[in-house]
Design a protein around this motif. Structure first.
Motif, PDB file in Angstrom:
ATOM      1  N   GLU A  35       0.819  -1.221   0.000  1.00 43.34           N
ATOM      2  CA  GLU A  35       0.000   0.000   0.000  1.00 43.34           C
ATOM      3  C   GLU A  35       0.850   1.267   0.000  1.00 43.34           C
ATOM      4  OE1 GLU A  35       0.157  -1.254   4.423  1.00 43.34           O
ATOM      5  OE2 GLU A  35       0.305  -2.172   2.428  1.00 43.34           O
ATOM      6  N   ASP A  36       2.116   1.156   0.409  1.00 44.41           N
ATOM      7  CA  ASP A  36       3.007   2.320   0.404  1.00 44.41           C
ATOM      8  C   ASP A  36       3.610   2.580  -0.975  1.00 44.41           C
ATOM      9  OD1 ASP A  36       2.522   2.618   3.075  1.00 44.41           O
ATOM     10  OD2 ASP A  36       4.415   1.724   3.739  1.00 44.41           O
ATOM     11  N   PHE A  37       3.424   1.650  -1.910  1.00 43.69           N
ATOM     12  CA  PHE A  37       4.031   1.793  -3.235  1.00 43.69           C
ATOM     13  C   PHE A  37       3.026   2.169  -4.322  1.00 43.69           C
ATOM     14  CE2 PHE A  37       7.221  -0.540  -0.926  1.00 43.69           C
ATOM     15  CZ  PHE A  37       8.418  -0.070  -1.455  1.00 43.69           C
ATOM     16  N   VAL A  38       1.767   1.807  -4.146  1.00 42.57           N
ATOM     17  CA  VAL A  38       0.762   2.176  -5.153  1.00 42.57           C
ATOM     18  C   VAL A  38       0.450   3.667  -5.014  1.00 42.57           C
ATOM     19  CG1 VAL A  38      -0.225  -0.142  -5.088  1.00 42.57           C
ATOM     20  CG2 VAL A  38      -1.223   1.658  -3.686  1.00 42.57           C
ATOM     21  N   PRO A  39      -0.077   4.308  -6.077  1.00 45.22           N
ATOM     22  CA  PRO A  39      -0.486   5.708  -5.966  1.00 45.22           C
ATOM     23  C   PRO A  39      -1.439   5.895  -4.790  1.00 45.22           C
ATOM     24  CG  PRO A  39      -0.536   5.015  -8.256  1.00 45.22           C
ATOM     25  CD  PRO A  39      -0.279   3.775  -7.439  1.00 45.22           C
ATOM     26  N   ALA A  40      -1.319   7.036  -4.095  1.00 42.83           N
ATOM     27  CA  ALA A  40      -2.066   7.269  -2.858  1.00 42.83           C
ATOM     28  C   ALA A  40      -3.567   7.057  -3.028  1.00 42.83           C
ATOM     29  CB  ALA A  40      -1.782   8.685  -2.355  1.00 42.83           C
ATOM     30  N   GLU A  41      -4.105   7.483  -4.171  1.00 44.89           N
ATOM     31  CA  GLU A  41      -5.551   7.374  -4.373  1.00 44.89           C
ATOM     32  C   GLU A  41      -6.003   5.931  -4.606  1.00 44.89           C
ATOM     33  OE1 GLU A  41      -3.722   8.314  -8.440  1.00 44.89           O
ATOM     34  OE2 GLU A  41      -3.396   8.851  -6.331  1.00 44.89           O
ATOM     35  N   LEU A  42      -5.051   5.025  -4.772  1.00 43.16           N
ATOM     36  CA  LEU A  42      -5.380   3.624  -5.025  1.00 43.16           C
ATOM     37  C   LEU A  42      -4.980   2.709  -3.864  1.00 43.16           C
ATOM     38  CD1 LEU A  42      -4.207   3.362  -8.764  1.00 43.16           C
ATOM     39  CD2 LEU A  42      -6.529   3.750  -7.911  1.00 43.16           C
ATOM     40  N   ARG A  43      -4.663   3.292  -2.715  1.00 38.35           N
ATOM     41  CA  ARG A  43      -4.159   2.474  -1.590  1.00 38.35           C
ATOM     42  C   ARG A  43      -5.134   1.368  -1.195  1.00 38.35           C
ATOM     43  NH1 ARG A  43      -2.313   4.569   3.653  1.00 38.35           N
ATOM     44  NH2 ARG A  43      -0.527   3.167   3.569  1.00 38.35           N
ATOM     45  N   THR A  44      -6.430   1.664  -1.251  1.00 37.34           N
ATOM     46  CA  THR A  44      -7.408   0.651  -0.836  1.00 37.34           C
ATOM     47  C   THR A  44      -7.509  -0.479  -1.852  1.00 37.34           C
ATOM     48  OG1 THR A  44      -9.207   1.919  -1.843  1.00 37.34           O
ATOM     49  CG2 THR A  44      -8.760   2.302   0.499  1.00 37.34           C
ATOM     50  N   LEU A  45      -6.908  -0.306  -3.029  1.00 41.11           N
ATOM     51  CA  LEU A  45      -6.920  -1.348  -4.058  1.00 41.11           C
ATOM     52  C   LEU A  45      -5.573  -2.066  -4.165  1.00 41.11           C
ATOM     53  CD1 LEU A  45      -8.748   0.632  -6.901  1.00 41.11           C
ATOM     54  CD2 LEU A  45      -9.762  -0.962  -5.255  1.00 41.11           C
ATOM     55  N   ALA A  46      -4.671  -1.784  -3.238  1.00 45.47           N
ATOM     56  CA  ALA A  46      -3.298  -2.287  -3.326  1.00 45.47           C
ATOM     57  C   ALA A  46      -3.226  -3.807  -3.351  1.00 45.47           C
ATOM     58  CB  ALA A  46      -2.465  -1.756  -2.158  1.00 45.47           C
ATOM     59  N   PHE A  47      -4.221  -4.481  -2.792  1.00 38.68           N
ATOM     60  CA  PHE A  47      -4.142  -5.945  -2.656  1.00 38.68           C
ATOM     61  C   PHE A  47      -5.097  -6.675  -3.593  1.00 38.68           C
ATOM     62  CE2 PHE A  47      -3.299  -3.793   1.385  1.00 38.68           C
ATOM     63  CZ  PHE A  47      -1.952  -4.096   1.504  1.00 38.68           C
ATOM     64  N   THR A  48      -5.709  -5.958  -4.525  1.00 38.24           N
ATOM     65  CA  THR A  48      -6.621  -6.595  -5.465  1.00 38.24           C
ATOM     66  C   THR A  48      -5.838  -7.308  -6.566  1.00 38.24           C
ATOM     67  OG1 THR A  48      -6.803  -4.540  -6.721  1.00 38.24           O
ATOM     68  CG2 THR A  48      -8.477  -4.942  -5.042  1.00 38.24           C
ATOM     69  N   ASP A  49      -6.453  -8.326  -7.127  1.00 35.00           N
ATOM     70  CA  ASP A  49      -5.809  -9.139  -8.169  1.00 35.00           C
ATOM     71  C   ASP A  49      -6.017  -8.464  -9.526  1.00 35.00           C
ATOM     72  OD1 ASP A  49      -4.538 -11.166  -9.514  1.00 35.00           O
ATOM     73  OD2 ASP A  49      -6.279 -12.507  -9.491  1.00 35.00           O
ATOM     74  N   THR A  50      -5.377  -7.319  -9.695  1.00 36.61           N
ATOM     75  CA  THR A  50      -5.556  -6.553 -10.927  1.00 36.61           C
ATOM     76  C   THR A  50      -4.338  -5.684 -11.191  1.00 36.61           C
ATOM     77  OG1 THR A  50      -7.094  -5.083 -12.098  1.00 36.61           O
ATOM     78  CG2 THR A  50      -6.636  -4.568  -9.804  1.00 36.61           C
ATOM     79  N   GLU A  51      -4.217  -5.216 -12.431  1.00 37.71           N
ATOM     80  CA  GLU A  51      -3.149  -4.293 -12.809  1.00 37.71           C
ATOM     81  C   GLU A  51      -3.668  -2.869 -12.613  1.00 37.71           C
ATOM     82  OE1 GLU A  51      -2.261  -5.420 -16.851  1.00 37.71           O
ATOM     83  OE2 GLU A  51      -0.729  -6.828 -16.188  1.00 37.71           O
ATOM     84  N   LEU A  52      -3.178  -2.188 -11.608  1.00 42.13           N
ATOM     85  CA  LEU A  52      -3.679  -0.857 -11.281  1.00 42.13           C
ATOM     86  C   LEU A  52      -3.180   0.173 -12.291  1.00 42.13           C
ATOM     87  CD1 LEU A  52      -3.148  -0.859  -7.408  1.00 42.13           C
ATOM     88  CD2 LEU A  52      -5.251  -1.345  -8.675  1.00 42.13           C
ATOM     89  N   PRO A  53      -4.047   1.135 -12.679  1.00 41.38           N
ATOM     90  CA  PRO A  53      -3.642   2.176 -13.629  1.00 41.38           C
ATOM     91  C   PRO A  53      -2.682   3.173 -12.982  1.00 41.38           C
ATOM     92  CG  PRO A  53      -5.847   2.633 -12.798  1.00 41.38           C
ATOM     93  CD  PRO A  53      -5.457   1.288 -12.252  1.00 41.38           C
ATOM     94  N   LEU A  54      -1.642   3.537 -13.746  1.00 42.90           N
ATOM     95  CA  LEU A  54      -0.619   4.457 -13.229  1.00 42.90           C
ATOM     96  C   LEU A  54      -0.581   5.766 -14.004  1.00 42.90           C
ATOM     97  CD1 LEU A  54       2.308   1.906 -12.731  1.00 42.90           C
ATOM     98  CD2 LEU A  54       0.608   2.670 -11.065  1.00 42.90           C
ATOM     99  N   GLY A  55      -1.482   5.951 -14.962  1.00 45.27           N
ATOM    100  CA  GLY A  55      -1.458   7.142 -15.797  1.00 45.27           C
ATOM    101  C   GLY A  55      -0.593   6.926 -17.022  1.00 45.27           C
TER     102      GLY A  55
END
Length: 217
Positions: A35-55
């Motif tokens: 959760e400390d590495f994902v973008p701040a607005e996505l912290r609650t999604l840090a552990f989901t089984d998905t590729e988070l958007p980074l812009g």
């Protein structure tokens, strides 16, 4: 949100079922705070089984893919590692905890700066993040014990294989959608390489390694 419970669920429901059973890797997943590495607005999604958007069209690798890469490399504390594609820096952190040193190349200046700062805050002084597209690797610091391609390529570039020590290995995800496969290429001689197929997955193309369009008459 209970981050510790979410981390536990990630490990038990995503990571272990994907054949990540190395106790040292599982311990790292428990202690390195994703959760400390994902973008701040996505912290609650840090552990989901998905590729988070980074812009900018970029996406972070899914946690299970990062964990499997960390396991399959079988890093030793004496290893010198080159990573192509820092992204959020979480896989970089896992590598840094297991290896002697890590040089990570990231094509996106904003991602490179953010990851470098997060790695610094995590106390990983043995990791260097540099803004570079990674296509030529880091020949001035070669040879490496391990090279990690944190994204897909159409084929493994020879220029990167040439930067391995004899006995060193490169892990990359090779192919084109919808069929890609993680492979481990080991340098067994000055001009000899052996490839082992590891697992099937589909991930985003590494920045700078996009397939070129076929020539048309």
């Amino acid at each position: 949100m209970n981050f510790e419970q979410a981390r536990f669920n990630m490990i038990e429901q995503q990571i272990r079922p994907w054949d990540v059973l190395d106790l040292s890797v599982l311990a790292l997943l428990s202690s390195v705070r994703r959760e400390d590495f994902v973008p701040a607005e996505l912290r609650t999604l840090a552990f989901t089984d998905t590729e988070l958007p980074l812009g900018g069209g970029r996406r972070a690798l899914a946690p299970r893919v990062e964990a499997r890469i960390a396991q399959e490399l079988q890093l030793q504390r004496t290893d010198k590692v080159l990573e192509i594609g820092t992204g959020i820096g979480y896989l970089t952190a896992l590598l840094g905890h297991k290896a002697q040193s890590v040089v990570s190349l990231e094509a996106d200046a904003g991602l490179a700066r953010a990851a470098a700062e997060k790695l610094r805050r995590a106390g990983l002084s043995n990791v260097q993040v540099r803004e570079a597209d990674g296509r030529q690797g880091a020949p001035g610091e070669a040879p490496f014990d391990a090279i990690v391609l944190a994204g897909s390529v159409a084929e493994v570039p020879q220029v990167l294989l040439d930067q391995l020590k004899v006995g060193g290995r490169l892990l990359g995800i090779v192919g084109d959608e919808p069929v890609m496969r993680a492979v481990l290429v080991r340098r067994v001689g000055e001009k000899e390489f052996q490839t082992t197929e590891l697992f099937d997955t589909v991930v985003q193309r590494l920045a700078g390694f996009e397939s070129r369009p076929a020539f048309a008459f």
